[in-house]
Write an enzyme that holds these catalytic residues in place. Structure first.
Site, mmCIF file in Angstrom:
data_model
loop_
_atom_site.group_PDB
_atom_site.id
_atom_site.type_symbol
_atom_site.label_atom_id
_atom_site.label_comp_id
_atom_site.label_asym_id
_atom_site.label_seq_id
_atom_site.Cartn_x
_atom_site.Cartn_y
_atom_site.Cartn_z
ATOM 1 C CE LYS A 151 -3.242 2.430 3.140
ATOM 2 N NZ LYS A 151 -4.157 2.242 4.283
ATOM 3 C CG ASP A 153 -1.039 7.044 2.619
ATOM 4 O OD1 ASP A 153 -1.709 7.773 1.870
ATOM 5 O OD2 ASP A 153 -1.361 6.799 3.802
ATOM 6 N NE ARG A 210 -8.925 5.084 0.899
ATOM 7 C CZ ARG A 210 -8.312 5.635 1.942
ATOM 8 N NH1 ARG A 210 -7.285 5.043 2.498
ATOM 9 N NH2 ARG A 210 -8.750 6.763 2.472
ATOM 10 C CG ASP A 214 -7.835 7.944 5.843
ATOM 11 O OD1 ASP A 214 -7.608 7.791 4.633
ATOM 12 O OD2 ASP A 214 -6.951 8.186 6.689
HETATM 13 C C1 GLA Z 1 -3.590 7.716 5.399
HETATM 14 C C2 GLA Z 1 -4.280 6.542 4.748
HETATM 15 C C3 GLA Z 1 -4.817 5.608 5.812
HETATM 16 C C4 GLA Z 1 -3.695 5.145 6.703
HETATM 17 C C5 GLA Z 1 -2.978 6.338 7.295
HETATM 18 C C6 GLA Z 1 -1.729 5.920 8.035
HETATM 19 O O1 GLA Z 1 -4.463 8.537 6.077
HETATM 20 O O2 GLA Z 1 -5.308 6.963 3.897
HETATM 21 O O3 GLA Z 1 -5.458 4.504 5.216
HETATM 22 O O4 GLA Z 1 -2.820 4.336 5.970
HETATM 23 O O5 GLA Z 1 -2.589 7.256 6.289
HETATM 24 O O6 GLA Z 1 -1.030 7.014 8.549
#
Ligand code: GLA
Length: 573
Positions: A151, A153, A210, A214
């Site tokens: 994943k 980010d 995404r 969140d």
């Molecule tokens: C972002 C991501 C979350 C998570 C946090 C971790 O906000 O979108 O899914 O991984 O970072 O810090």
């Protein structure tokens, strides 16, 4: 043959690294465990190898593996604050004393797959080292550790840079030769900075991405996500397909924020979305009801349907929504469907949604075999013109059905001799031409202890409802179907604050005008014998047919009912 063609069609020009042909299923730490690094005071819940090992064990022991969950995914806060002296990523050694390769081995030894988190930026969102400046060696590090899922980010990077940065890291991942699912956050950061994501490039680079906020531990967060997916469906749906998926974020089922019904809703909607199913819950303490939702094989089957077509919202009116996802089997270029009826009203009683399959666009002449995916009920074969009714609980509940297309007139996939069947366990189900059900009076069914549901014509009522000394008309035309008759009191009783206390002067409540005179409240106040009382029902003149039609609502006191009219452009098939 045709369905083979249909399988092939949506997947033109998209990432084909052979991975995530169906949405990935697994467990991900973030939503439930966040960045808890305090292993001294909270050893059971801190982000540590111990936590991931326990979750891996439980995925096997509790049967999650058996229904398809595979990935054990580490999220943020696994890293040490600095790279090692050679510039390589390293975990926090106190919390991951065995190292990340050993954790991967532990997970692999149980037949599971290993996911890790990083960030295309200077730092991860929680402030640990990002991969910027180290793309090649970090991809290689993940390969060495046996990672199966990354994943990536997007905190602490510029959204403009992502159009080249995400593909570049994808290139290095591919270069390692190890198959690793690539989960991106690229579009969400770009959308939030006002850019229009280049989805052509995104679906050629990432297995999932995404596009929205969140997820948080609340129904309102799930609702916002559902709305985003509905409101933006024309842009995002076409991007989903085998190997490349929209990611509405983790499942929060079994935590603190969702009711049981709302948990069923998240699972059902994530199946419609063709979303990754990443549980973020404490598998050590999850309650059996919620575990059962996560392990619902029939809903998982819709989620994992090989066509990989994301579903869409086809109806949204007054708190009732209908969502549908095309699934196999396909017959003569018509799909089968997973369908969700979602009730976001808050008026306390179930709402009745009434629709013909034809109205939804399901017009296969031989009909569809229909099954409820939450309560084991098989309705049998329903032809397009028959009215289909479901009662959907309020406050974010769903009924989810699966409509499998019936091949040909006779025989084929299912026998359709018997037509739609009422629920056998429901003692007073009256299904005289339509489909519907209501719970048993002992409350063992979800809608227990309610007035019997009336269906169709020709029914002789053993316990007729009397209004003003008259039988309240043929069952179908009743207004108060779910409420017993409540005779108007001969002498009006005072209501609060003097309720029940004789001889206390009655003070009419000072309600803001019109406040309670709204159909959603389901009751009204009116003046009887000079006193302002809660009659428990609405004024007669308010239930005139025009008013009711105007409100799209047939019954005032009982359930909200809606005869669905789907707009032509939204119909299926
Ligand atoms: C972002 C991501 C979350 C998570 C946090 C971790 O906000 O979108 O899914 O991984 O970072 O810090």
């Amino acid at each position: 043959m045709l369905w083979l063609l249909l399988i092939w069609m949506p997947s033109i020009s998209a990432l084909d690294n052979g991975l995530a042909r169906a949405p990935p299923m697994g467990w991900l730490a973030w939503e439930r465990f966040r960045c808890n690094t305090d292993c001294e005071n909270d050893p059971h819940n801190c982000i540590s190898e111990r936590l991931f090992m326990q979750m891996a064990d439980l995925i096997i022991a509790e049967g999650y593996y058996d229904v398809g969950y595979r990935y054990v995914n580490v999220d943020d806060c696994w890293l040490a604050h600095d790279r090692d002296r050679h510039g390589f990523l390293q975990p926090d050694h106190k919390r991951f004393p065995s190292g990340m390769k050993a954790l991967g081995d532990y997970i692999h030894n149980r037949g599971l797959k290993y996911g890790i988190y990083e960030d295309y930026g200077n730092y991860t969102c929680a402030g640990y080292p990002g991969i910027l400046g180290h793309l090649k060696e970090d991809a290689e590090t993940f390969e060495r550790w046996g990672v199966d899922y990354v994943k990536l980010d997007g905190c602490y990077s510029h959204p403009n840079d992502m159009d080249s940065g995400y593909p570049e890291f994808g290139y290095w991942l591919n270069k390692t030769g190890r198959p690793m699912i690539y989960a991106c956050s690229w579009p969400v950061y770009q959308t939030y900075s006002g850019m229009k994501p280049n989805y052509t490039s995104i679906i050629n680079t990432c297995n999932l991405w995404r596009n929205f906020d969140d997820i948080q531990d609340s129904w309102s967060s799930v609702e916002r996500t559902i709305d985003y997916y509905g409101d933006n469906q024309d842009i995002i749906i076409a991007n989903a397909g085998p190997g490349h998926w929209n990611d509405p974020d983790m499942l929060i089922i079994g935590n603190f924020g969702l009711s049981y019904e709302q948990s069923k809703t998240q699972m059902a909607m994530w199946a419609i979305f063709a979303a990754p199913l990443l549980m973020s819950v404490d598998l050590r303490t999850i309650k059996p009801d919620y575990k059962a939702i996560l392990k619902n094989k029939k809903i998982i089957a819709v989620n994992q349907d090989p066509l990989g077509i994301q579903g869409r919202r086809i109806y949204k009116q007054k708190g009732i929504e209908i969502w549908a996802r095309p699934i196999l089997p396909v017959y003569r270029s018509k799909y089968s469907y997973g369908i969700v009826f979602l009730n976001r009203r808050t008026d306390g009683t179930p709402s009745e949604v009434s629709v013909t399959l034809k109205e939804l666009g399901l017009d296969n002449p031989a009909g569809y075999h229909i099954e409820d995916l939450y309560d084991e009920h098989v309705y049998g074969v329903v032809t397009p013109d028959r009215r289909f009714k479901v009662d959907v609980n309020p406050s974010g509940s769903v009924v989810m059905i699966r409509c499998d297309i019936v091949k040909g007139r006779n025989g084929g996939l299912f026998s359709n001799e018997f037509g739609a069947q009422p629920r056998q366990s429901d003692s007073f189900v009256l299904d005289l031409g339509n489909i519907g059900y209501r719970g048993n009076l002992d409350g063992t069914q979800p809608f227990g202890a309610q007035y019997p549901q009336i269906r169709g014509q020709g029914y002789v009522d053993p316990d007729p409802v009397i209004v003003d000394g008259q039988v309240a008309g043929p069952p179908n035309n009743r207004i108060f179907r779910n409420a017993g008759p409540s005779p108007a009191p001969a002498v009006a009783q005072p209501v609060s604050p003097a309720a029940g206390i004789p001889n206390v002067p009655y003070v009419p409540p000072n309600y803001p005008s019109g406040h309670y005179d709204h159909h959603e409240h389901g009751y009204s106040f009116q003046t009887i014998n000079g006193q302002y009382v809660n009659t428990g029902k609405r004024r007669k003149r308010d239930i005139s047919e025009e008013k009711i039609a105007d409100k799209g609502c047939k019954k005032e006191l009982g359930m909200y009912t809606v005869d669905v009219k789907v707009e032509e452009k939204d119909r299926l098939n």
